[in-house]
Design a protein around this motif. Structure first.
Motif, short mmCIF file in Angstrom:
data_model
loop_
_atom_site.label_atom_id
_atom_site.label_comp_id
_atom_site.label_asym_id
_atom_site.label_seq_id
_atom_site.Cartn_x
_atom_site.Cartn_y
_atom_site.Cartn_z
N TYR A 223 -16.91 -43.90 -4.99
CA TYR A 223 -15.78 -43.65 -5.87
C TYR A 223 -14.84 -42.62 -5.27
CZ TYR A 223 -18.28 -46.03 -9.66
OH TYR A 223 -18.92 -46.95 -10.44
N ASP A 224 -13.64 -42.55 -5.82
CA ASP A 224 -12.69 -41.50 -5.46
C ASP A 224 -13.23 -40.17 -5.96
OD1 ASP A 224 -10.61 -39.78 -5.07
OD2 ASP A 224 -9.21 -40.80 -6.41
N PRO A 225 -13.62 -39.26 -5.07
CA PRO A 225 -14.21 -37.99 -5.54
C PRO A 225 -13.20 -37.08 -6.22
CG PRO A 225 -13.90 -37.95 -3.17
CD PRO A 225 -13.57 -39.35 -3.60
N TYR A 226 -11.91 -37.38 -6.09
CA TYR A 226 -10.89 -36.56 -6.74
C TYR A 226 -10.66 -36.97 -8.20
CZ TYR A 226 -9.73 -34.73 -2.14
OH TYR A 226 -9.79 -34.11 -0.91
N ALA A 227 -11.43 -37.97 -8.65
CA ALA A 227 -11.25 -38.45 -10.02
C ALA A 227 -11.54 -37.37 -11.06
CB ALA A 227 -12.16 -39.66 -10.27
N ALA A 228 -12.46 -36.46 -10.72
CA ALA A 228 -12.81 -35.40 -11.65
C ALA A 228 -11.60 -34.57 -12.03
CB ALA A 228 -13.89 -34.51 -11.04
N ALA A 229 -10.87 -34.13 -11.03
CA ALA A 229 -9.69 -33.30 -11.28
C ALA A 229 -8.64 -34.08 -12.07
CB ALA A 229 -9.11 -32.82 -9.96
N ARG A 230 -8.47 -35.35 -11.74
CA ARG A 230 -7.48 -36.16 -12.47
C ARG A 230 -7.82 -36.24 -13.95
NH1 ARG A 230 -8.31 -40.09 -8.68
NH2 ARG A 230 -9.04 -41.54 -10.29
N PHE A 231 -9.10 -36.50 -14.24
CA PHE A 231 -9.44 -36.70 -15.64
C PHE A 231 -9.44 -35.38 -16.42
CE2 PHE A 231 -12.30 -38.33 -19.12
CZ PHE A 231 -11.34 -39.20 -19.62
#
Length: 501
Positions: A223-231
């Motif tokens: 997965y895109d590991p930057y998804a955390a910051a986005r959400f």
């Protein structure tokens, strides 16, 4: 509001207005774990082949007895399970990919989608994972939901729930659910008011540890590991959107022990950089995610009634009423609450009354503290028998109005700070607008759902937002659920979420 209770719950004048406002404010904050992270899905990673059922969880992990004990109450407090085969397969796919790269690949999980519009996700010891349909509606791709779940799975594999239980003997559960959530004085002890449900915080170190583990799982699962910051950013925007005072700085301080949101976002990005530059790695899984939530129920479940802007409608009960312009309605399991400018608060609920007691006698029967007997009088509301009175307690003044339809008594409690001139006009709008639904109105009521649409040539942000239903802030909500900024544009062929019937 699910239905009228079978017995009258005591309404105390001293404790109504501020709790109403506080409940609404608390409802805008994300009651779940605050270190939610985003992630993306790698198509080559297959879901776990192990069926994720309670029996297997209990067999593989004796700690699951704690989760199993609390599972029914958690489900009840969030309105039950949300059943939709397509959405369940989507969440299982994401969970399976994460399980393969978790700290303990042998740990099996039981994932439950809760039938609640709240933005929440949490875990119980033994592999019980929960995510609300409200969170699924807010997320924009599979990587964001994977970020949430990987963080919660990290709490399970790190035994954070067990550690918390050892430290807090007063906790009923070894997870984060506060004891008050697990009890109710409402008849049947069933659906609790969602706004009262809060999750007890893990420690700051536990949350940060789960952040680190969660981002690693995201990256390793493809997965895109930057998804955390986005959400995290999306949740912050949601908190601002739903706040009673949209301009107030909520700071995402859901629970005092959590790290603040900016720190969380920065740390999530820092951990993600170990996998590569943002935008260059990992799959977001947007297309299959949107396909999986197309048609997802949005907002209140039909059995709890519908909020349409400043109007509340309930098809099963056959009633409707309006609140003043600028008020925000919060439809909870045991009551409908609303707050407006100047600390004005409204509570609406119902009680069963098979005896057909006189409404003047009922209003003075002791369920309201501070009632002024000389103000009690019978009234008629749109052809329906009723009664009204005034009350005062502490620094608050109240209008209390009851109205009967068949064997149900419906109750309005309007609260304003002492000396406010808003009491009479606010109560007048409630009384004037309360009426029975016509057969045609009842037949036309349909729940709101997430609908995925494809932009056509000539479409704009404004034109797509204009198709939104159930809100008078169409443009703001459209941008929010699609994670768009004020400068975002629409291109033909792009897919977007709208809220419609």
């Amino acid at each position: 509001m699910a239905k009228a209770t079978q017995e009258a719950a005591t309404v105390s004048g001293r404790g109504v207005a501020r709790p109403v406002a506080a409940l609404l404010l608390a409802g805008t904050l994300l009651a779940g774990c605050q270190s939610l992270i985003e992630q993306s899905y790698e198509p080559t990673v297959s879901p776990s082949s192990n069926p994720q059922i309670v029996e297997e969880v209990q067999k593989n992990d004796p700690r699951a007895q704690m989760g199993a004990r609390e599972h029914p109450r958690i489900v009840a407090s969030y309105g039950g399970e949300y059943k939709d085969a397509k959405t369940e397969r989507l969440v299982a796919r994401i969970t399976g990919a994460l399980t393969a790269v978790s700290e303990n690949p042998n740990q099996s999980y039981r994932i439950t989608i809760l039938n609640s519009p709240a933005i929440n996700a949490f875990a119980l010891p033994g592999g019980y994972l929960y995510v609300t349909r409200g969170l699924l509606a807010l997320a924009n791709d599979a990587s964001e939901v994977a970020a949430v779940l990987s963080h919660e799975m990290a709490h399970v594999t790190a035994n954070h729930g067990i550690e918390r239980q050892k430290k807090e003997e007063a906790e009923v559960i070894a997870s984060r659910v506060v004891a008050e959530v697990l009890s109710s004085n409402i008849a049947g002890k069933q659906a609790l008011a969602r706004g009262k449900l809060r999750l007890a915080a893990f420690s700051r170190n536990q949350e940060l540890q789960a952040d680190v583990i969660g981002v690693r799982m995201l990256g390793e699962a493809g997965y895109d590991p930057y998804a955390a910051a986005r959400f995290l950013d999306s949740m912050a925007a949601y908190a601002r959107f739903t706040a009673v005072d949209p301009d107030a700085d909520q700071s995402l301080d859901f629970l005092s022990s959590h790290p603040n949101a900016p720190q969380r976002v920065e740390l999530a990005r820092l951990h993600a950089r170990a996998f590569g530059a943002e935008g260059t790695i990992g799959d977001r899984g947007r297309d299959y995610y949107l396909a999986g939530i197309d048609g997802l129920l949005y907002g209140d479940a039909p059995e709890e009634g519908y909020v349409r802007g400043e109007t509340f409608l309930h098809g099963k009960l056959g009633i409707r009423f309006e609140v003043p312009e600028g008020f925000q309605i919060d439809n909870k399991a045991d009551a409908v609450l609303a707050t407006g400018p100047g600390d004005v608060a409204i509570r609406f609920d119902g009680v069963a009354d098979s005896r057909g007691q006189d409404l003047v006698n009922y209003i003075s029967s002791g369920w309201v503290t501070g009632l002024k007997p000389e103000t009690i009088r019978p009234i008629t509301i749109n052809g329906l028998p009723g009664a009204t009175a005034r009350a005062a307690a502490d620094r608050w003044e109240f209008d209390v109005t009851v109205v009967r339809i068949d064997s149900q008594i419906y109750r309005f409690l309007t609260a304003v700070p002492a000396g406010s001139k808003a009491l009479e006009p606010t109560a007048a709008i409630l009384k004037g607008s309360f009426r029975k639904l016509t057969a045609a109105e009842t037949a036309s009521l349909k729940p709101l759902r997430v609908r995925v649409v494809t932009a056509r040539p000539g479409d704009t942000v404004a034109s797509l937002a204009g198709r939104m239903m159930g809100t008078d802030r169409k443009l703001d909500l459209f941008r929010l659920i699609n994670a768009m900024t004020a400068t975002s544009t629409v291109k033909p062929g792009e897919k977007f979420k709208i809220i419609a019937e």
